[in-house]
Design a protein around this motif. Structure first.
Motif, mmCIF file in Angstrom:
data_model
loop_
_atom_site.group_PDB
_atom_site.id
_atom_site.type_symbol
_atom_site.label_atom_id
_atom_site.label_comp_id
_atom_site.label_asym_id
_atom_site.label_seq_id
_atom_site.Cartn_x
_atom_site.Cartn_y
_atom_site.Cartn_z
ATOM 1 N N LYS A 1 0.834 -1.187 0.000
ATOM 2 C CA LYS A 1 0.000 0.000 0.000
ATOM 3 C C LYS A 1 0.871 1.238 0.000
ATOM 4 O O LYS A 1 1.853 1.327 0.716
ATOM 5 N N SER A 2 0.462 2.241 -0.790
ATOM 6 C CA SER A 2 1.242 3.461 -0.883
ATOM 7 C C SER A 2 0.354 4.669 -0.643
ATOM 8 O O SER A 2 -0.655 4.848 -1.324
ATOM 9 N N ASN B 1 1.682 7.672 -0.860
ATOM 10 C CA ASN B 1 2.298 8.757 -1.613
ATOM 11 C C ASN B 1 1.431 9.203 -2.782
ATOM 12 O O ASN B 1 1.569 10.320 -3.267
ATOM 13 N N GLN B 2 0.556 8.304 -3.249
ATOM 14 C CA GLN B 2 -0.282 8.622 -4.403
ATOM 15 C C GLN B 2 -1.607 9.267 -3.995
ATOM 16 O O GLN B 2 -2.445 9.539 -4.837
ATOM 17 N N ILE B 3 -1.814 9.478 -2.701
ATOM 18 C CA ILE B 3 -3.063 10.042 -2.210
ATOM 19 C C ILE B 3 -2.911 11.551 -2.040
ATOM 20 O O ILE B 3 -1.931 12.019 -1.466
ATOM 21 N N GLN C 1 -9.219 5.260 -8.045
ATOM 22 C CA GLN C 1 -7.767 5.480 -7.969
ATOM 23 C C GLN C 1 -7.270 5.413 -6.526
ATOM 24 O O GLN C 1 -6.177 4.915 -6.252
ATOM 25 N N LEU C 2 -8.116 5.885 -5.612
ATOM 26 C CA LEU C 2 -7.770 5.807 -4.186
ATOM 27 C C LEU C 2 -7.702 4.349 -3.737
ATOM 28 O O LEU C 2 -6.772 3.943 -3.017
ATOM 29 N N GLN D 1 -7.116 1.809 -5.669
ATOM 30 C CA GLN D 1 -5.945 1.201 -6.332
ATOM 31 C C GLN D 1 -4.653 1.563 -5.593
ATOM 32 O O GLN D 1 -3.786 0.712 -5.402
ATOM 33 N N ALA D 2 -4.542 2.816 -5.158
ATOM 34 C CA ALA D 2 -3.332 3.245 -4.450
ATOM 35 C C ALA D 2 -3.178 2.502 -3.133
ATOM 36 O O ALA D 2 -2.063 2.145 -2.726
ATOM 37 N N GLN E 1 -4.695 -0.405 -2.490
ATOM 38 C CA GLN E 1 -4.829 -1.837 -2.774
ATOM 39 C C GLN E 1 -5.877 -2.476 -1.867
ATOM 40 O O GLN E 1 -5.672 -3.562 -1.312
#
Length: 309
Positions: free
Chosen positions: A2-3, A5-7, A44-45, A47-48, A50
């Motif tokens: 899980k990241s 950083n993309q949020i 997208q959230l 997916q970021a 997972q």
């Protein structure tokens, strides 16, 4: 993995808004976006991170357990950001507007009114409405921004900041003590004229104790009972008897020698519970900047310990 950083903040705001509204369409309308765009941001959230955040059906959406957990933290983050934005805006602007203050009559006269000219000089855009009464005030019903209360603090739906502690003294004039004698213990007070305050709760009881020991109470009477503290203070100065009052009220008389502290080896009070002088305001997330600057100003002027001690 899980990241986070993309949020971004906008995606968190949209996610929380979707949970509050229960669908994409209403959020899209409020944000001037298409429902598909809102849905894509949430996807997208997911997916970021997972993980699935929402259960989707044709009528509404609801959070998964992961969605509930994210929403809890997201609301905290967004609230802190909102506060930071508010602080930055307030920092760049001078406090102004109407501040409605309610205070006890004598305390307001002695320890609030004298400081108002300097407050006005420091914050000229503030308008102060000071109402003084010893009656019970509900700040929500009576449209009060700041309430000064003195005594034992009970549980309240209001936020409170302590301005000082209420410390009492047993006192009488030198003339009275020369005539009636100096009591050696609280038991001797039954032979003296005790000037007692009588309010809506009845006559005050006087409590005494040696430090670190239990409080004991006495019901005492004398030549005068009144619901006005200033009246009783002047009567004591005139030699009519003994009073138990807080230092904010009789401190000047004690320093001037028109009143003398009696039984100084005892602690004295009108309640066995600690009493404070507090500034109260409605239980919002935080006080408005105009209310905060008034409270900060009073804390600064009163000092610690308070200047009347």
């Amino acid at each position: 993995m899980k990241s986070f950083n993309q949020i971004n903040i906008q995606s968190l705001r949209l996610f929380v808004a979707v949970l509050e509204q229960g669908n994409f369409s209403e959020v899209a309308r409020r944000e001037a976006m298409s429902p598909s765009t809102v849905s894509r941001v949430i996807a997208q959230l997911e997916q970021a991170l997972q993980t699935q955040l929402l259960y989707r059906n044709t009528r509404a959406v609801s959070p998964t357990e992961s969605g509930k957990l994210l929403a809890e933290h997201a609301r905290q983050v967004l609230a802190q950001l909102d506060l930071a934005e508010q602080d930055l805006q307030e920092q760049s602007s001078e406090p102004g507007g109407l501040v409605r203050i309610n205070a006890p009559v004598v305390f307001g006269q002695r320890h609030i009114a004298p400081w108002l000219p300097e407050l006005n000089t420091r914050f000229p855009r503030l308008n102060i409405e000071l109402m003084q009464t010893d009656d019970f005030i509900d700040p929500l019903q009576d449209s009060v921004d700041l309430l000064i209360r003195i005594g034992v603090m009970a549980d309240s739906t209001l936020q409170a900041r302590t301005l000082g502690h209420q410390n009492f003294r047993l006192a009488a004039s030198p003339t009275y003590l020369a005539r009636a004698g100096i009591p050696a213990t609280p038991d001797d007070l039954s032979n003296h004229s005790c000037l007692v305050f009588k309010g809506f709760a009845g006559s005050q009881r006087w409590y005494f104790r040696h430090p670190e020991k239990e409080w004991r109470s006495w019901n005492l009477r004398g030549a005068l009972t009144s619901n006005n503290a200033e009246t009783l203070t002047q009567a004591a100065i005139g030699g009519m008897g003994l009073v138990v009052f807080p230092t904010w009220l009789i401190g000047d008389a004690l320093r001037a020698g028109t009143l003398v502290s009696v039984l100084p080896e005892y602690q004295v009070s009108t309640s066995p519970e600690p009493q404070t002088i507090s500034a109260l305001y409605p239980n919002a997330r935080r006080a408005s900047v105009k209310v905060r600057v008034v409270i900060d100003y009073l804390v600064e002027k009163f000092g610690l310990p308070a200047y009347w001690e």
